[in-house]
Design an enzyme around this catalytic site. Structure first.
Site, short mmCIF file in Angstrom:
data_model
loop_
_atom_site.label_atom_id
_atom_site.label_comp_id
_atom_site.label_asym_id
_atom_site.label_seq_id
_atom_site.Cartn_x
_atom_site.Cartn_y
_atom_site.Cartn_z
CB VAL A 24 -2.87 8.51 4.22
CG1 VAL A 24 -2.40 9.92 3.91
CG2 VAL A 24 -1.80 7.49 3.84
CG ASP B 131 5.88 5.67 6.50
OD1 ASP B 131 6.76 6.54 6.52
OD2 ASP B 131 4.96 5.64 7.33
CG ASP C 67 -0.29 -0.29 2.53
OD1 ASP C 67 0.95 -0.49 2.56
OD2 ASP C 67 -0.99 -0.31 3.56
#
Ligand code: XMP
Length: 196
Positions: free
Chosen positions: A163, A112, A109
């Site tokens: 998010v 990071d 996804d």
């Protein structure tokens, strides 16, 4: 219904358009790689989504990829740390062990800190696959990185904000929110300790 959403960062139309483009691009690259094989019928493509966050993205992405592929899911969990900054990633369950000579596409996804993809990529590369490609829907700025990992395919570069939506969660929720969104500041600040 989704009461702590502050604002939408990427709406559903933009996501759908990007997923279509990514699917077409990856499929074309894979097709070229397959054609370079001595016997293209022997070439095998394995797509590995990292659960749970990549679930929604993967479901949409693979339907935009007109290539023969098999799916092998991998679950990765964060190991405890006092804060998000001290957390790491470990494989929770089995990673496929038969990837030798295959074309592997890892789907996540978000890139990071890079810890998740660094662990997964290393374990895949040790198996001598024909190729490894990494595809992420979202990528936070380089300054967020704790491990150096490059993604071959990136949907959107986003700011260093927590998010949710389209598979990404806060405390297990919001995965079914159909867009990428930022939570209200009070909720968002709790994320620094809570993780996902
Ligand atoms: P890294 O690159 O830090 O990412 O190993 C590991 C996993 O952490 C989750 N993650 C997030 N989840 N909002 C989320 O809901 C975020 O902003 C966020 N940043 C990281 C995600 O599951 C990713 O695969």
């Amino acid at each position: 219904m989704f009461r702590d959403i502050d604002r939408v960062l990427i709406d559903r139309e933009a996501i759908a358009e990007k997923v279509r483009a990514l699917g077409a691009e990856i499929a074309a690259d894979i097709q070229r790689a397959i054609e370079r094989h001595r016997d293209p019928d022997d070439a095998q493509v394995v797509l590995i989504p990292i659960l749970t966050g990549a679930l929604v993205f993967t479901a949409d992405l693979i339907r935009q990829m007109p290539v023969m592929l098999s799916l092998r899911v991998v679950a990765v969990s964060s190991y405890p740390g006092k804060s998000m900054a001290s957390k790491g990633a470990k494989i929770a369950g089995e990673l496929p062990t038969d990837l030798r000579g295959k074309h592997v596409i890892v789907v996540d996804d978000i890139l990071d800190t890079g810890q998740t993809l660094a662990v997964v990529k290393k374990l895949i590369q040790e198996q001598a696959p024909a190729s490894v490609r990494i595809c992420v829907l979202l990528r936070k700025p380089e300054s967020a990185r704790k491990e150096h990992v490059e993604a071959d395919y990136v949907g959107f570069d986003i700011p260093d904000e927590f998010v949710v939506g389209y598979g990404l969660d806060y405390d297990g929720f919001y995965r079914n929110y159909p867009q990428i969104a930022v939570l209200r500041p009070m909720v968002g600040s709790a994320v620094t300790e809570a993780g996902s």
